[in-house]
Design an enzyme around this catalytic site. Sequence first.
Site, PDB file in Angstrom:
ATOM      1  N   SER A 108      20.895  21.789  47.049  1.00  0.00           N
ATOM      2  CA  SER A 108      20.723  21.804  48.614  1.00  0.00           C
ATOM      3  C   SER A 108      22.052  21.375  49.203  1.00  0.00           C
ATOM      4  O   SER A 108      22.237  21.249  50.344  1.00  0.00           O
ATOM      5  CB  SER A 108      19.614  20.964  49.008  1.00  0.00           C
ATOM      6  OG  SER A 108      18.476  21.676  48.942  1.00  0.00           O
ATOM      7  N   LYS A 111      23.853  23.455  51.881  1.00  0.00           N
ATOM      8  CA  LYS A 111      23.569  23.289  53.276  1.00  0.00           C
ATOM      9  C   LYS A 111      24.834  22.864  53.945  1.00  0.00           C
ATOM     10  O   LYS A 111      24.871  23.040  55.206  1.00  0.00           O
ATOM     11  CB  LYS A 111      22.433  22.599  53.647  1.00  0.00           C
ATOM     12  CG  LYS A 111      21.089  23.072  52.945  1.00  0.00           C
ATOM     13  CD  LYS A 111      20.074  22.377  53.479  1.00  0.00           C
ATOM     14  CE  LYS A 111      18.729  23.113  52.982  1.00  0.00           C
ATOM     15  NZ  LYS A 111      18.207  22.859  51.562  1.00  0.00           N
ATOM     16  N   SER A 308      16.605  18.481  54.930  1.00  0.00           N
ATOM     17  CA  SER A 308      17.082  19.660  54.014  1.00  0.00           C
ATOM     18  C   SER A 308      15.923  20.819  54.107  1.00  0.00           C
ATOM     19  O   SER A 308      15.365  21.114  53.136  1.00  0.00           O
ATOM     20  CB  SER A 308      16.884  18.991  52.538  1.00  0.00           C
ATOM     21  OG  SER A 308      17.680  19.751  51.624  1.00  0.00           O
TER      22      SER A 308
END
Length: 476
Positions: A108, A111, A308
């Site tokens: 993640s 991102k 997230s």
Amino acid sequence: MAVLAVVVLLALVGAGLAVVRPGPVAGWLGEEQAGQPTAEAAEPAPAPVLAGPDANAPEPTPEGVRAAIEGLLRAPELGSRVNVSVADVTTGRSLYERGGDDATVPASVTKLATAVTVLEARGPDHRIPTRVVAGAKPGEVVLVGGGDPTLAIDGDGFYPGAARLDELAEQVKQALAGVAPTRVTVDSSLFSGPVYEPGWDSDIPTGGFGAAITALMVDGARVDPRAARKNFEASHGWAERSPQPDLAAGRAFARLLGLSGAAADVKRGGAPVPVGAAAGVTPAPGTELGKVESLPITRLVSMMITDSDNVIAEALARQVALARERPASFVGAASAMDIVVGELNLAADEVTLADGSGLSRSNRISPSLLTDLVALAGDGTHPELGTIFGGLPVAGWSGTLGGRYRTDATAGGAGAVRAKTGTLTGVHAIAGLVTTAEGRLLTFAVLTDRAPAGSLDDTRRALDRVTSALARCGCR
């Protein structure tokens, strides 16, 4: 640096928590600008919870950083491959690298790249529209998705302040001047290609953290947004998702228009091209009947980073594709993000993406590119990028770091580390900012993609020990 000093200041205001933002960011968020008259008496200056960086603080040395963290990187909980980059935000100078340029599965932490590229490509104040136009057949209205993942049915949606279908329905009723619609068609053709990235693990479509990515959806495709909001902390963001989000949104819109039974049977179709005014009172096919717009991109970026949110991430990646005239698909978004990284004069050859959320194990990003992205956002040359910092979780305080940095070995990082985390099975990552004991602002990225099985908590604590060591030292 001045932007960062304000963005990272958290203050207690009354009984709540406020993030103090610089003037331009406040404008993007629709907040009152400093200096404007207000009917309320001025409040006293809030006491800082997180101190800003000291622009005059001494810069750490490579030797000092190495001495602080190199031994910690040998922790068995981190596995057999740990790639690291540490750099000074003010100068951009690299202070430590271990596999810094090596392609690594980022999870993640991807991102951060999505945030920077969409802010650069679209701008922080861009809003995503959802429109309704008159259909080709009498009584038909077409709900056209523009890619807003936060769209709500009404005021009880999952995302605060989101655009609403009930308000859109009222616009349509007024535009039709009392003529009741008889049919709703949904047009979600703005996004193309598969709705699930082929590299995602097999359980992601049904696992509650991802969703079918369509140009039209409500509440991030959540089936029960109220329950999802209520259980967010306990479930770590898990929620049941609709397998066909565009049709689910269309059915909700049909109900808001008063349709029921067979008339509420929603199908997919294309919006007609406007051809001019109709001869009678019925709007001509393609005539816009209403439009609502999402929160500004800067707010969507903050939501994505803080929680997230994978669905928001994929929608924002497609906004990059649209801005660079690429297909709004997984492949098109990845290509466009690569283009924007190159436009920012960063090492585009050190990023290979398959999605914008980091759910794909096909993604590769080097730690040095991540620290370059963060340093660029913080050095003042691209002020539109600085909004990524407002959403970064604070160690021991908020977001995905709220429950971490609670041990004696990691407490030094609490409040001093702001970072995006990433986790897949066997993959753990953390990247962001840390203020040293002497007040110097550093950026770091620590990625391990060969962590031992079943070591989730232990590996996270090992990562936290590394960043806490940077927070505790002057590193000189």
